[in-house]
Design an enzyme around this catalytic site. Structure first.
Site, PDB file in Angstrom:
ATOM      1  N   LEU A 172       0.849  -1.190   0.000  1.00  0.00           N
ATOM      2  CA  LEU A 172       0.000   0.000   0.000  1.00  0.00           C
ATOM      3  C   LEU A 172       0.882   1.236   0.000  1.00  0.00           C
ATOM      4  O   LEU A 172       1.801   1.342   0.816  1.00  0.00           O
ATOM      5  CB  LEU A 172      -0.882   0.033   1.256  1.00  0.00           C
ATOM      6  CG  LEU A 172      -1.748  -1.193   1.535  1.00  0.00           C
ATOM      7  CD1 LEU A 172      -2.450  -1.015   2.890  1.00  0.00           C
ATOM      8  CD2 LEU A 172      -2.765  -1.389   0.417  1.00  0.00           C
ATOM      9  N   ASP A 248      14.492   1.623  -1.042  1.00  0.00           N
ATOM     10  CA  ASP A 248      14.275   1.698  -2.493  1.00  0.00           C
ATOM     11  C   ASP A 248      15.118   2.849  -3.049  1.00  0.00           C
ATOM     12  O   ASP A 248      16.274   2.654  -3.434  1.00  0.00           O
ATOM     13  CB  ASP A 248      12.766   1.873  -2.770  1.00  0.00           C
ATOM     14  CG  ASP A 248      12.414   2.105  -4.231  1.00  0.00           C
ATOM     15  OD1 ASP A 248      13.325   2.237  -5.049  1.00  0.00           O
ATOM     16  OD2 ASP A 248      11.207   2.173  -4.579  1.00  0.00           O
ATOM     17  N   GLY A 300       9.227  -2.320  -9.295  1.00  0.00           N
ATOM     18  CA  GLY A 300       8.682  -2.034 -10.627  1.00  0.00           C
ATOM     19  C   GLY A 300       8.517  -0.544 -10.834  1.00  0.00           C
ATOM     20  O   GLY A 300       8.524   0.228  -9.874  1.00  0.00           O
ATOM     21  N   LEU A 302       6.021   0.568 -13.293  1.00  0.00           N
ATOM     22  CA  LEU A 302       4.882   0.555 -14.221  1.00  0.00           C
ATOM     23  C   LEU A 302       5.344   0.274 -15.656  1.00  0.00           C
ATOM     24  O   LEU A 302       4.848   0.868 -16.613  1.00  0.00           O
ATOM     25  CB  LEU A 302       4.124   1.896 -14.178  1.00  0.00           C
ATOM     26  CG  LEU A 302       3.865   2.550 -12.827  1.00  0.00           C
ATOM     27  CD1 LEU A 302       3.129   3.876 -13.013  1.00  0.00           C
ATOM     28  CD2 LEU A 302       3.060   1.656 -11.900  1.00  0.00           C
TER      29      LEU A 302
HETATM   30  O1  OSB Z   1       8.367   3.244  -5.161  1.00  0.00           O
HETATM   31  O2  OSB Z   1       8.288   1.320  -6.012  1.00  0.00           O
HETATM   32  C1  OSB Z   1       8.046   2.525  -6.081  1.00  0.00           C
HETATM   33  C2  OSB Z   1       5.994   3.232  -9.233  1.00  0.00           C
HETATM   34  C3  OSB Z   1       6.573   4.408  -9.649  1.00  0.00           C
HETATM   35  C4  OSB Z   1       7.580   4.979  -8.904  1.00  0.00           C
HETATM   36  C5  OSB Z   1       8.009   4.361  -7.722  1.00  0.00           C
HETATM   37  C6  OSB Z   1       7.456   3.169  -7.315  1.00  0.00           C
HETATM   38  C7  OSB Z   1       6.400   2.610  -8.057  1.00  0.00           C
HETATM   39  C8  OSB Z   1       5.670   1.415  -7.667  1.00  0.00           C
HETATM   40  C9  OSB Z   1       4.936   0.674  -8.746  1.00  0.00           C
HETATM   41  O3  OSB Z   1       5.551   1.049  -6.529  1.00  0.00           O
HETATM   42  C10 OSB Z   1       5.387  -0.705  -8.934  1.00  0.00           C
HETATM   43  C11 OSB Z   1       4.781  -1.312 -10.161  1.00  0.00           C
HETATM   44  O4  OSB Z   1       3.669  -1.811 -10.082  1.00  0.00           O
HETATM   45  O5  OSB Z   1       5.424  -1.318 -11.227  1.00  0.00           O
HETATM   46 MG    MG Z   2       9.242   2.141  -3.635  1.00  0.00          MG
END
Ligand code: OSB
Ligand code: MG
Length: 378
Positions: A172, A248, A300, A302
Site C-alpha cells: 500500500l 528503495d 517495478g 509501471l
Molecule cells: O516506489 O516502487 C516505487 C511506481 C513508480 C515509482 C516508484 C514506485 C512505483 C511502484 C509501482 O511502486 C510498482 C509497479 O507496479 O510497477
Molecule cells: Mg518504492
C-alpha cells in the site's frame, strides 16, 4: 619461456541502435506520495547485431519526482553521448560495455537502458534466456502488487480483488494523513495477508512516533519512509522500529547498498536495475545483500512488457526471496507493446521462454504509440 598469446574471445558488434519515445496511457491513474501518474512516456531502445535485437525501456519520469533523472535529460544523453559511444563498437560482454559508461556520473537509469538492451542482445547471441546469463533459475516467480493511494473504501475493495487473484504480497502506498488509519483498516479486514507499505520518502525522523504505530500491524516491511538520498536516518529509525525497513530510492550504487547493510539501515532491499545503473551493479547488490543475510525483491516502475520481462528474469535469482512488484500487464495498460501476455496466475508469473528476455514487439501497436524515432548507425 614459451610465449603465451592472449586468447581472442568473440566480440559482439553493435551495428545500429534505434531510439523510440513511446507513450502508453495508464488504465488508472497511479497515485503515490510525490504525485500522480496518468501515462508512461518512455525511451524504448533497440540494439542491433547481425540478426539479433536487444531491447530495453527507460523508467525515468518526465519530472525529477522519484529520483533526480528526467526524461528530457535521458533522451539528450542517449542521443548525444551514450549511443554514439557504442554504435559501431564491439564488446566481449555486458561488463565491457558497462565499463565504458560507468565513468559518467549519475544518470543510472539512462545508462541502465543501454546496458540492459545489451544484456538482452548478448543473451540472444548466446541463444540463452536472460535469466540464465544473469544466474537465475526456475519457470515462474511470486508476484506481488503495488496499490496506489486511494480512499479507505476504495483500497479495501482493491485489496480484496488482488488478494482473491492470488497475489503473494500487497503493498500500500502511504503518505502523511493517509497512513495508520488506512493500514489498520486493511489489516483488520485481512488479518493474514502479507502486507507492506511504501512511503516514497515522505516522512522525516520527526515522524518516528507515528511510524512506530505500524509496528502493531504485522507488516512485512516499510519501504523508503525517509529522504530519497539518505541512509543514515533510516539506520536511526530502524533502531526505533520493529518493522523491517526496506530501502528503495536511496540504493543507487553498490557503495550505498553496502553502507545501508553495514549500518542496518535496511533489512530488506528493493532492487531496480535502472536505479542501480544496470544489471552489473544490480547483481553486485544482490550478492552483497545475500552476504548480509538480507532478502531482496524486484521493484517495478509501471513498465511495459519490455521492462516487465526484464524484471521477471532478474527475479529468478536466488536471493529474490520476497515477491516483487511484478504484476499483470493488464492492470496497467489496455494493450501492451509486446505480443506475449505477461499475466500472473494464482500469484505466479511465468518466465517468458526463449533467448534473451523472450518477448517480441507488437510492431503495429508500437508504431501507433510511438511519438518519435531515431536511428543511429556507425
Ligand atoms: O516506489 O516502487 C516505487 C511506481 C513508480 C515509482 C516508484 C514506485 C512505483 C511502484 C509501482 O511502486 C510498482 C509497479 O507496479 O510497477
Ligand atoms: Mg518504492
Amino acid at each position: 619461456m614459451p610465449e603465451i598469446s592472449k586468447p581472442t574471445r568473440p566480440q559482439l558488434t553493435i551495428d545500429r541502435a534505434e531510439l523510440r519515445l513511446v507513450r502508453l496511457p495508464l488504465l488508472n491513474p497511479f497515485v503515490i506520495s510525490t504525485g500522480t501518474m496518468y501515462d508512461r512516456i518512455f525511451p524504448l531502445l533497440t540494439l542491433y547485431s547481425g540478426a539479433h535485437q536487444g531491447y530495453a525501456e527507460g523508467v525515468m519520469d518526465p519530472l525529477p519526482d522519484y529520483l533526480g533523472e528526467t526524461l528530457p535529460a535521458a533522451m539528450a544523453l542517449l542521443k548525444d553521448l551514450f549511443l554514439p559511444m557504442i554504435v559501431g563498437k564491439s564488446f566481449e560482454n555486458p561488463a565491457a560495455l558497462g565499463k565504458l559508461l560507468s565513468p559518467w556520473r549519475g544518470h543510472q537509469m539512462t545508462k541502465a537502458t543501454v546496458e540492459m538492451a545489451f544484456w538482452d542482445l548478448w543473451a540472444k547471441s548466446l541463444d540463452l534466456p536472460l535469466q540464465t546469463v544473469l544466474g537465475g533459475t526456475g519457470d515462474a516467480i511470486d508476484a506481488g502488487v503495488s496499490l496506489g493511494i486511494g480512499s479507505i473504501d476504495d483500497t479495501l475493495a482493491r485489496v480484496a480483488d488482488h488478494h482473491s487473484q492470488g497475489y503473494k504480497r500487497i503493498k500500500l502506498k502511504i503518505k502523511p494523513g493517509h497512513d495508520i488509519t488506512l493500514v489498520r483498516a486493511i489489516r483488520e479486514a485481512f488479518p493474514d495477508i502479507r502486507l507492506s507499505v511504501d512511503a516514497n520518502a515522505c516522512y522525516t525522523l520527526a515522524d518516528a512516533t507515528l511510524l512506530r504505530k505500524l509496528d502493531d500491524l504485522a507488516l512485512d516491511y516499510i519501504e523508503q519512509p525517509l529522504a530519497w538520498d539518505d541512509i543514515r536516518d533510516h539506520a536511526i529509525l530502524q533502531k526505533r522500529m520493529k518493522t523491517p525497513i526496506c530501502l528503495d530510492e536511496c540504493i543507487n550504487s553498490v557503495r550505498a547498498c553496502r553502507q545501508a547493510l553495514q549500518t542496518d539501515a535496511g533489512r530488506v532491499i528493493n532492487i531496480k536495475v535502472a536505479r542501480a545503473g544496470g544489471y552489473y551493479t544490480a547483481l553486485q547488490m544482490h550478492d552483497l545483500a545475500a552476504a548480509f543475510d538480507v532478502p531482496v525483491w524486484c521493484g517495478g516502475m509501471l513498465e511495459s512488457g519490455i521492462g516487465r520481462a526484464h524484471n521477471i528474469h532478474l527475479s529468478t535469482l536466488p536471493n529474490f526471496t520476497k515477491p516483487g512488484d511484478v504484476s499483470s500487464a493488464s492492470r496497467y495498460f489496455a494493450r501492451d507493446i509486446i505480443v506475449e501476455k505477461l499475466e500472473a496466475t494464482d500469484g505466479r508469473m511465468a518466465v517468458p521462454k526463449g533467448a534473451g528476455i523472450g518477448v517480441t514487439l507488437d510492431e503495429n501497436y508500437l508504431t501507433e504509440m510511438t511519438l518519435s524515432s531515431e536511428s543511429f548507425c556507425a
